[in-house]
Write an enzyme that holds these catalytic residues in place. Structure first.
Site, PDB file in Angstrom:
ATOM      1  N   CYS A  39       0.989  -1.268  -0.026  1.00  0.00           N
ATOM      2  CA  CYS A  39       0.139  -0.181  -0.065  1.00  0.00           C
ATOM      3  C   CYS A  39       0.918   1.257  -0.091  1.00  0.00           C
ATOM      4  O   CYS A  39       1.612   1.643   1.010  1.00  0.00           O
ATOM      5  CB  CYS A  39      -1.089   0.123   1.282  1.00  0.00           C
ATOM      6  SG  CYS A  39      -1.604   1.657   1.672  1.00  0.00           S
ATOM      7  N   CYS A  42       0.161   3.831   2.800  1.00  0.00           N
ATOM      8  CA  CYS A  42       0.759   3.292   3.934  1.00  0.00           C
ATOM      9  C   CYS A  42       2.147   3.298   4.133  1.00  0.00           C
ATOM     10  O   CYS A  42       2.731   3.742   5.380  1.00  0.00           O
ATOM     11  CB  CYS A  42       0.492   1.619   4.145  1.00  0.00           C
ATOM     12  SG  CYS A  42      -1.378   1.443   4.038  1.00  0.00           S
TER      13      CYS A  42
END
Length: 117
Positions: A39, A42
């Site tokens: 991600c 993230c």
């Protein structure tokens, strides 16, 4: 396992349980970053969280990769990444979903009584 002023990665359920219990006993604010290595958002917010950890030793920062600890992710009934849980004495006091630096920063200040610059 790790020292103050850094984000502690939990790679096993045992790591998670140990750090969760330490946080509960400490009575400090615990910020849990649920993320995935694939991600992009993230990864970018993880750098910000590391800076917050350096500046706020009164807060415990944990990182949980949902690909490693899917059961922990599911326990908290989370659906999106990144997700930040704010815990005190083992209880959920707040949550932020998404790579929202300012919102995470304000939520830390709200619950820890500490301003993160």
């Amino acid at each position: 396992m790790a020292e103050e002023n850094q984000v502690i990665s939990c790679h096993t359920v045992e790591d998670w349980t140990e750090q969760f219990e330490k946080g509960k006993e400490s009575k400090k604010l615990v910020v849990v970053d649920f993320m995935a290595s694939r991600c992009g958002a993230c990864r970018s917010i993880a750098l910000v969280l590391a800076e917050f950890a350096k500046k706020t030793p009164t807060v415990i920062f944990l990182k949980v990769d949902v690909e490693e600890l899917k059961t922990v992710f599911e326990e908290w009934a989370l659906e999106e990444l990144p997700a930040f849980l704010f815990l005190k004495e083992g209880k959920l006091v707040d949550k932020v979903v998404g790579a929202k630096k300012e919102e995470v920063q304000l939520t830390i200040a709200k619950h820890a009584g500490t301003v993160v610059a």
